[in-house]
Design an enzyme around this catalytic site. Structure first.
Site, short mmCIF file in Angstrom:
data_model
loop_
_atom_site.label_atom_id
_atom_site.label_comp_id
_atom_site.label_asym_id
_atom_site.label_seq_id
_atom_site.Cartn_x
_atom_site.Cartn_y
_atom_site.Cartn_z
N GLU A 106 0.24 3.64 1.71
CA GLU A 106 0.31 4.10 3.11
C GLU A 106 1.68 3.79 3.73
OE1 GLU A 106 -1.32 5.91 5.41
OE2 GLU A 106 -2.60 6.54 3.77
N SER A 120 0.81 -1.22 0.00
CA SER A 120 0.00 0.00 0.00
C SER A 120 0.84 1.27 0.00
CB SER A 120 -0.87 -0.03 1.26
OG SER A 120 -1.40 1.25 1.51
N TYR A 156 -1.70 0.68 10.16
CA TYR A 156 -1.95 0.00 8.90
C TYR A 156 -0.70 0.07 8.01
CZ TYR A 156 -3.87 -0.81 4.23
OH TYR A 156 -4.08 -1.28 2.96
P1 GDP Z 1 -7.28 6.07 2.51
O1 GDP Z 1 -6.34 6.82 1.63
O2 GDP Z 1 -7.05 4.61 2.46
O3 GDP Z 1 -7.30 6.59 3.88
O4 GDP Z 1 -8.73 6.26 1.86
P2 GDP Z 1 -10.03 7.10 2.30
O5 GDP Z 1 -10.95 7.02 1.15
O6 GDP Z 1 -10.56 6.65 3.61
O7 GDP Z 1 -9.51 8.60 2.51
C1 GDP Z 1 -9.03 9.37 1.45
C2 GDP Z 1 -8.86 10.81 1.90
O8 GDP Z 1 -10.14 11.43 2.06
C3 GDP Z 1 -8.16 10.98 3.24
O9 GDP Z 1 -7.21 12.02 3.09
C4 GDP Z 1 -9.25 11.42 4.20
O10 GDP Z 1 -8.77 12.26 5.24
C5 GDP Z 1 -10.15 12.19 3.26
N1 GDP Z 1 -11.53 12.30 3.74
C6 GDP Z 1 -12.24 13.45 3.86
N2 GDP Z 1 -13.46 13.20 4.33
C7 GDP Z 1 -13.56 11.86 4.53
C8 GDP Z 1 -14.59 11.01 5.01
O11 GDP Z 1 -15.67 11.43 5.38
N3 GDP Z 1 -14.31 9.66 5.06
C9 GDP Z 1 -13.09 9.15 4.64
N4 GDP Z 1 -12.89 7.83 4.69
N5 GDP Z 1 -12.10 9.94 4.20
C10 GDP Z 1 -12.32 11.28 4.14
#
Ligand code: GDP
Length: 323
Positions: free
Chosen positions: A125, A123, A147
């Site tokens: 990440e 990932s 993670y």
């Molecule tokens: P990740 O990259 O695996 O953490 O995938 P996510 O889809 O969970 O998050 C992508 C980005 O969207 C991150 O930078 C979050 O901080 C941002 N984000 C903003 N609002 C939200 C929300 O309501 N839910 C999630 N999951 N992410 C959010």
């Protein structure tokens, strides 16, 4: 006929890979913790094409049993706690399933049949608070979440088993990859699902975290194709899989809402309490190596990815409401 064993086969990536390998005429083994409940989760179209077998990421004995009995040529590992909203919860469990379990798998391969080819879903990440941009295979890793740290342990084990035991073990460093099968805890699917609800009059407001957060978002179907290609090469290696372009959550909202004739500003609320810790750095991948060695490229642009997801959510919700 080749045999592939897939862990995490009921998740987004597992289903896309299974579809791809069915087309390629593979025999498919779905390695799952509970075959009876996996049978309920797997899409109907795959049910008669996948043999579900017992597999516990915490038990090397179940791994050795499955490998001995089913003799796979290739293994793809998608079994993991996902990233997204839950990636800071239960660090010890994440460390075990996303990290240590991969050394159990590699060691089981070494003991049962070192000719088995293995691909790990790593990932972006792992780059975490990246020190350079865009990130490529040689960029130093600096994970910022349990993670990311667990995935990095697994990634390191893949390269250690490749070097020390000559296993054909690959690591695909996957940047965010989305689709209509993405879980609702991820921001793409959260938005497309809520847009569909708002359009159908089932909701009116959408609460999000940081709208300026940026990600390198691609289509999941393309990313599993890259993993398959990695296992067809003469040599095992690691590859960054990404689009190389970032977009903000705000742009995502704009595209999704505009697609159904709505203005996101009338519906979206930004909640500062939902901002993530440690998000100062932008993750964006340089996938030149995969593009040249695997002859791989993303097939779908961001706008198409998001509008397809909105359409799929509207279709799914409409048929549920009708029932
Ligand atoms: P990740 O990259 O695996 O953490 O995938 P996510 O889809 O969970 O998050 C992508 C980005 O969207 C991150 O930078 C979050 O901080 C941002 N984000 C903003 N609002 C939200 C929300 O309501 N839910 C999630 N999951 N992410 C959010």
């Amino acid at each position: 006929m080749k045999t592939a064993l897939i862990t995490g086969i009921c998740g987004q990536d597992g289903v896309y890979l299974a579809d791809l390998l069915v087309e390629q005429n593979y025999r498919l083994i779905g390695a799952v913790r509970d075959p009876a409940s996996a049978e309920k989760e797997l899409p109907c179209a795959l049910l008669d094409k996948v043999e579900l077998v017992d597999w516990d990421m915490r038990s090397q004995a179940t791994m050795i049993g499955a490998l001995t009995k089913h003799s796979p040529d290739e293994i793809y590992n998608f079994a993991a706690f996902t990233s997204g909203e839950g990636m800071f919860e239960d660090a010890p469990a994440i460390g075990d399933i996303n990290g240590v379990a991969i050394s159990r798998m590699l060691d089981a391969i070494r003991k049962v049949d070192p000719a088995i080819r293995f691909c790990q879903a790593s990932s972006s990440e792992m780059f975490g608070e990246a020190t350079e941009s865009p990130q490529h295979e040689e960029t130093p890793f600096k994970p910022r979440s349990p993670y990311g740290a667990a995935k990095l342990y697994a990634h390191n084990m893949v390269s250690i088993y490749r070097r020390n035991y000559n296993l054909f073990a690959c690591s695909a460093i996957l940047f965010n990859h989305e689709s209509k099968r993405r879980g609702l805890g991820f921001v793409t699917r959260k938005i497309t699902h809520e847009v569909a609800k708002i359009k159908l009059g089932l909701a009116s407001e959408l609460s999000l975290g940081n709208l300026e957060a940026r990600r390198d978002w691609g289509f999941a179907g393309d990313y599993v194709l890259a993993m398959w290609k990695a296992l067809q090469q003469p040599q095992a290696d690691d590859y960054v899989i990404s689009t190389g372009t970032t977009h903000s959550v705000r742009e995502l909202c704009e595209i999704a809402f505009t697609h159904v004739g709505l203005n996101y500003e009338n519906h979206v609320k930004e909640d500062a309490n939902a901002f993530r810790p440690g998000e100062r750095f932008e993750l964006v991948g340089d996938s030149s190596k995969a593009r040249s060695i695997l002859d791989w490229a993303p097939s779908r642009g961001f706008r198409e990815l998001i509008t397809d997801m909105v359409d799929a959510d509207i279709e799914a919700l409409t048929s549920t409401v009708k029932k």
